[in-house]
Scaffold this motif. Structure first.
Motif, PDB file in Angstrom:
ATOM      1  N   CYS A 238      -2.885   0.229  -3.629  1.00 39.84           N
ATOM      2  CA  CYS A 238      -2.409  -0.739  -2.687  1.00 39.84           C
ATOM      3  C   CYS A 238      -2.518   0.078  -1.257  1.00 39.84           C
ATOM      4  N   GLY A 239      -2.026   1.372  -1.185  1.00 38.55           N
ATOM      5  CA  GLY A 239      -2.326   2.199   0.016  1.00 38.55           C
ATOM      6  C   GLY A 239      -3.788   2.509   0.285  1.00 38.55           C
ATOM      7  N   LYS A 240      -4.465   2.750  -0.511  1.00 38.98           N
ATOM      8  CA  LYS A 240      -5.845   2.992  -0.346  1.00 38.98           C
ATOM      9  C   LYS A 240      -6.753   1.702  -0.005  1.00 38.98           C
ATOM     10  N   ARG A 241      -6.291   0.700  -0.528  1.00 37.45           N
ATOM     11  CA  ARG A 241      -7.062  -0.622  -0.434  1.00 37.45           C
ATOM     12  C   ARG A 241      -6.653  -1.153   1.036  1.00 37.45           C
ATOM     13  N   ILE A 242      -5.569  -0.972   1.586  1.00 35.43           N
ATOM     14  CA  ILE A 242      -5.069  -1.687   2.910  1.00 35.43           C
ATOM     15  C   ILE A 242      -5.893  -0.863   4.036  1.00 35.43           C
ATOM     16  N   VAL A 243      -6.210   0.377   3.761  1.00 34.14           N
ATOM     17  CA  VAL A 243      -6.717   1.158   4.867  1.00 34.14           C
ATOM     18  C   VAL A 243      -8.184   0.656   4.952  1.00 34.14           C
ATOM     19  N   GLU A 244      -9.101   0.238   3.874  1.00 35.71           N
ATOM     20  CA  GLU A 244     -10.278  -0.245   4.176  1.00 35.71           C
ATOM     21  C   GLU A 244     -10.108  -1.777   4.564  1.00 35.71           C
ATOM     22  N   MET A 245      -9.083  -2.453   4.323  1.00 36.75           N
ATOM     23  CA  MET A 245      -9.145  -3.967   4.795  1.00 36.75           C
ATOM     24  C   MET A 245      -9.102  -3.673   6.384  1.00 36.75           C
ATOM     25  N   VAL A 246      -8.217  -2.927   6.603  1.00 39.13           N
ATOM     26  CA  VAL A 246      -8.153  -2.663   8.230  1.00 39.13           C
ATOM     27  C   VAL A 246      -9.441  -2.438   8.694  1.00 39.13           C
ATOM     28  N   TRP A 247     -10.189  -1.613   8.297  1.00 43.06           N
ATOM     29  CA  TRP A 247     -11.732  -1.335   8.791  1.00 43.06           C
ATOM     30  C   TRP A 247     -12.695  -2.679   8.653  1.00 43.06           C
ATOM     31  N   GLU A 248     -12.247  -3.350   7.458  1.00 42.15           N
ATOM     32  CA  GLU A 248     -12.891  -4.631   7.641  1.00 42.15           C
ATOM     33  C   GLU A 248     -12.304  -5.713   8.103  1.00 42.15           C
ATOM     34  N   ASP A 249     -11.415  -5.778   8.926  1.00 43.74           N
ATOM     35  CA  ASP A 249     -10.683  -6.892   9.583  1.00 43.74           C
ATOM     36  C   ASP A 249     -10.448  -7.835   8.724  1.00 43.74           C
ATOM     37  N   LEU A 250     -10.002  -7.753   7.385  1.00 43.47           N
ATOM     38  CA  LEU A 250      -9.851  -8.802   6.343  1.00 43.47           C
ATOM     39  C   LEU A 250      -8.265  -9.149   6.294  1.00 43.47           C
ATOM     40  N   LYS A 251      -8.278 -10.643   7.016  1.00 39.98           N
ATOM     41  CA  LYS A 251      -6.906 -10.830   7.341  1.00 39.98           C
ATOM     42  C   LYS A 251      -6.480 -12.112   6.579  1.00 39.98           C
ATOM     43  N   PRO A 252      -5.109 -12.518   6.307  1.00 41.65           N
ATOM     44  CA  PRO A 252      -4.623 -13.703   5.740  1.00 41.65           C
ATOM     45  C   PRO A 252      -5.657 -15.026   5.714  1.00 41.65           C
ATOM     46  N   SER A 253      -6.055 -15.106   7.218  1.00 41.83           N
ATOM     47  CA  SER A 253      -6.581 -16.440   7.422  1.00 41.83           C
ATOM     48  C   SER A 253      -7.918 -16.239   6.956  1.00 41.83           C
ATOM     49  N   ASP A 254      -8.539 -15.148   6.428  1.00 38.93           N
ATOM     50  CA  ASP A 254      -9.886 -14.774   5.722  1.00 38.93           C
ATOM     51  C   ASP A 254      -9.647 -15.261   4.423  1.00 38.93           C
ATOM     52  N   ILE A 255      -8.619 -15.609   3.847  1.00 45.97           N
ATOM     53  CA  ILE A 255      -8.225 -15.226   2.416  1.00 45.97           C
ATOM     54  C   ILE A 255      -7.610 -16.860   1.925  1.00 45.97           C
ATOM     55  N   MET A 256      -6.523 -17.043   2.613  1.00 50.92           N
ATOM     56  CA  MET A 256      -5.916 -18.349   2.216  1.00 50.92           C
ATOM     57  C   MET A 256      -6.378 -19.523   2.674  1.00 50.92           C
ATOM     58  N   ASP A 257      -6.948 -20.454   1.969  1.00 54.35           N
ATOM     59  CA  ASP A 257      -7.605 -21.579   2.060  1.00 54.35           C
ATOM     60  C   ASP A 257      -7.207 -22.701   1.046  1.00 54.35           C
ATOM     61  N   ARG A 258      -7.660 -23.858   1.111  1.00 53.31           N
ATOM     62  CA  ARG A 258      -7.401 -24.907   0.217  1.00 53.31           C
ATOM     63  C   ARG A 258      -7.779 -24.569  -1.135  1.00 53.31           C
ATOM     64  N   ARG A 259      -8.853 -23.980  -1.451  1.00 57.89           N
ATOM     65  CA  ARG A 259      -9.270 -23.177  -2.677  1.00 57.89           C
ATOM     66  C   ARG A 259      -8.371 -22.424  -3.348  1.00 57.89           C
ATOM     67  N   SER A 260      -7.844 -21.411  -2.583  1.00 57.16           N
ATOM     68  CA  SER A 260      -6.785 -20.603  -2.949  1.00 57.16           C
ATOM     69  C   SER A 260      -5.490 -21.177  -3.361  1.00 57.16           C
ATOM     70  N   VAL A 261      -4.922 -22.083  -2.756  1.00 52.76           N
ATOM     71  CA  VAL A 261      -3.969 -22.806  -2.855  1.00 52.76           C
ATOM     72  C   VAL A 261      -4.202 -23.691  -4.323  1.00 52.76           C
ATOM     73  N   GLU A 262      -5.209 -24.418  -4.514  1.00 52.63           N
ATOM     74  CA  GLU A 262      -5.389 -25.026  -5.617  1.00 52.63           C
ATOM     75  C   GLU A 262      -5.623 -24.045  -6.937  1.00 52.63           C
ATOM     76  N   ASN A 263      -5.957 -22.939  -6.867  1.00 57.31           N
ATOM     77  CA  ASN A 263      -6.025 -21.924  -7.785  1.00 57.31           C
ATOM     78  C   ASN A 263      -4.573 -21.400  -8.203  1.00 57.31           C
ATOM     79  N   ALA A 264      -3.851 -21.483  -7.096  1.00 60.99           N
ATOM     80  CA  ALA A 264      -2.325 -21.222  -7.487  1.00 60.99           C
ATOM     81  C   ALA A 264      -1.665 -22.303  -8.232  1.00 60.99           C
ATOM     82  N   LEU A 265      -2.026 -23.521  -7.894  1.00 57.49           N
ATOM     83  CA  LEU A 265      -1.298 -24.680  -8.485  1.00 57.49           C
ATOM     84  C   LEU A 265      -1.977 -24.738 -10.104  1.00 57.49           C
ATOM     85  N   VAL A 266      -3.223 -24.335 -10.284  1.00 54.12           N
ATOM     86  CA  VAL A 266      -3.501 -24.177 -12.043  1.00 54.12           C
ATOM     87  C   VAL A 266      -2.773 -23.372 -12.512  1.00 54.12           C
TER      88      VAL A 266
END
Length: 573
Positions: A238-266
């Protein structure tokens, strides 16, 4: 994908400029013993730690912080630990749910006000998962969630014990006089044997599983037991990956959408997950601006089979689930129902399932041999629950899924607790126990009072389940024919306030209905004449909570915290 430059790092606004204010920022870092090379010219990663001396599920977090820091250092970044509100499910009263929104608010402001570029969120004990993630979604910095992991299996007299679920079962036997006080004490010493969350599919494992499926955790991480060496390695990753995510600027708004919520419902339905997920997933989705309704839970419940044979709805425990293939094995079996292209902290859901297998077909059932063909949860509507209520059918006695019986009504937990111990209580197995004034405002905080104890009189007659209705929640480790989250709650004059002892109530889970056999005009007249118990919160957090909390079907968030709109960054002067 374009990578951030050093100058674009958020922390550089504090440390980078050659001015008097940044002189102060850098000098105070050196006051703590850090060299310029430690924190300059690299990302600063906040570690949100929900550890405390009374957070029993998180006793391993001091070591996990060091594991996370190791990964961050290895990836060339600078870790800073930011302690956050600890929400022990056992010790926080009247309920940890009262403080979920406070934790979310604290996480958001910790990240906003400090010089951090990304964050690792540490949680697991029930409300810490949704609380930290809600705050992280609102702040919208790169973040990754590190789940606490379930504890070891419990044991007693050569039998395997599951936290919560077996407590309720054996307590009923104790009250019925079928086990001794010594046996009960032996169970007390053997049911919680290590760090980690409840090892049943209660709220903790439900929500960490959902966090992973939403895309906020590393693949398979939510299934790893807290004491397994793999858990320490996962924390480092987790520590390693978050550093890469910062350089990639990968944020929650890039991840959570209706598709991810439907996956959670399944996945929630396949797990027969905790009913608390309704409140938490709705709150998380609404933070991200993703529309979700209670009917969505019901739609997915009717088309997704329950294939996880885990207590309280099944037989096995989380350690068995991990060995059987864990959440990745479960998702692999259900990949035809998932949006495999949905984004995650590591790639896509589909990429995270590469190589996943199921190793035990009794723990994670084949699709043609489910625990239940559908219906991990069911949403009921009717004249005492116009905005809905929830029941977990696989955990209930089937005879109670279509039932009519007279109500026996309690206006407070104390009143109910006293009554169920009265051997002269006028109650039968056909009665419908009703508890009100236990919702978001009435509790306050919607405590886990919804699994009303079976009256001792009936326990001694062999009764182990009966229909129970309330505006409260119940523990995800609980079971039984419990109808929860009645909305709107009675404390704001919801129609549950109209029920009187002796009124007939019909529940029909197949038809998704709950009905009080009283005319609408009479219900309205009773509600108008009813006076809720006084709730005087003159100051502090209770007052803020009562003024701003939403109802159960809306996720119980604060009305001013919903939505995806941002707040301006702090001025650096």
């Amino acid at each position: 994908m374009a990578r951030k430059t050093l100058e674009e790092l958020r922390s550089q606004r504090w440390f980078g400029p050659k001015d008097l204010r940044s002189f102060g920022h850098r000098s105070r870092m050196m006051q703590m013993g850090y060299a310029l090379d430690d924190f300059m010219a690299k990302p600063v990663i906040g570690i949100i730690n929900t550890w405390s001396d009374l957070a029993q599920c998180h006793t391993h977090f001091p070591q996990r912080v060091e594991d996370i820091k190791r990964g961050i250092w290895q990836a060339g970044a600078f870790p800073v630990e930011l302690p956050a509100l600890s929400l022990s499910e056992q010790y926080v009263k009247p309920t940890s749910m009262l403080y979920r929104n406070l934790l979310a608010l604290e996480v958001e402001e910790l990240l906003r006000s400090h010089p951090v570029d990304g964050a690792v969120l540490m949680g697991g004990c029930d409300k810490t998962t949704p609380g930290t993630i809600m705050g992280g979604i609102s702040m919208d910095l790169p973040m990754i969630f590190m789940p606490a992991g379930p504890m070891m299996r419990g044991h007693f007299g050569g039998k395997i014990l599951g936290s919560g679920s077996d407590v309720w079962k054996y307590y009923a036997e104790k009250e019925a006089g079928t086990i001794s006080e010594r046996q009960w004490n032996d169970m007390e010493a053997g049911i919680a044997r290590s760090a980690g969350t409840c090892m049943t599919m209660g709220t903790a494992s439900t929500m960490t599983s959902i966090a992973e499926v939403l895309g906020f955790s590393l693949p398979g991480s939510s299934s790893i037991p807290a004491g397994d060496a793999a858990h320490s390695r996962m924390a480092m990753q987790c520590g390693k990956r978050i550093v890469e995510m910062v350089w990639e600027d990968l944020k929650p708004s890039d991840i959570m959408d209706r598709r991810s919520v439907e996956n959670a419902l399944v996945i929630h339905n396949a797990l027969a997950g905790s009913t608390n997920a309704m409140v938490h997933l709705v709150a998380m989705a609404r933070r991200a601006g993703v529309p979700i309704k209670l009917t969505d839970f019901d739609d997915f419940a009717q088309k997704v089979p329950v294939i996880c044979n885990l207590r309280p709805s099944g037989e096995w425990l989380m350690e068995d689930f991990f060995i059987a293939g864990g959440i990745r094995g479960l998702m692999k079996r259900l990949e035809h129902l998932l949006h495999l292209e949905a984004r995650t902290v590591f790639g896509t859901i589909g990429e995270g399932l590469e190589g996943a297998e199921v190793y035990n077909d009794d723990v994670i059932r084949p699709l043609d041999k489910p625990i239940a063909a559908s219906g991990g949860t069911a949403i009921l509507y009717g004249n005492i629950a116009p905005h809905g209520c929830v029941i977990k059918p696989p955990a209930a006695d089937p005879r109670l899924l279509h039932h009519t019986g007279p109500a026996i009504v309690f206006d407070s937990y104390d009143e109910m607790s006293k009554a169920v111990n009265d051997m002269d209580l006028d109650v039968t197995p056909d009665h419908v126990m009703v508890l009100r004034n236990a919702g978001p405002i009435g509790g306050p905080g919607m405590p886990e009072w919804g699994m009303l104890p079976i009256p001792k009189k009936l326990l001694k007659e062999g009764v182990r389940d009966m229909l129970r209705v309330s505006d409260a929640r119940m523990s995800g480790t609980s079971y039984g024919a419990c109808i929860l989250h009645v909305s709107p709650e009675s404390a704001i004059r919801g129609p549950l306030a109209a029920v009187r002892t002796g009124d007939l109530i019909t529940v029909d889970v197949t038809k998704r209905s709950i009905h009080l056999h009283v005319e609408d005009e009479e219900i309205q007249a009773r509600v108008a004449a009813w006076t809720p118990p006084p709730r005087n919160y003159p100051r502090g957090y209770y007052k803020m909570f009562a003024q701003h909390v939403l109802q159960a079907h809306e996720g119980c968030d604060f009305d001013y915290l919903e939505g995806a709109q941002g707040i301006p960054e702090p001025e650096i002067h």
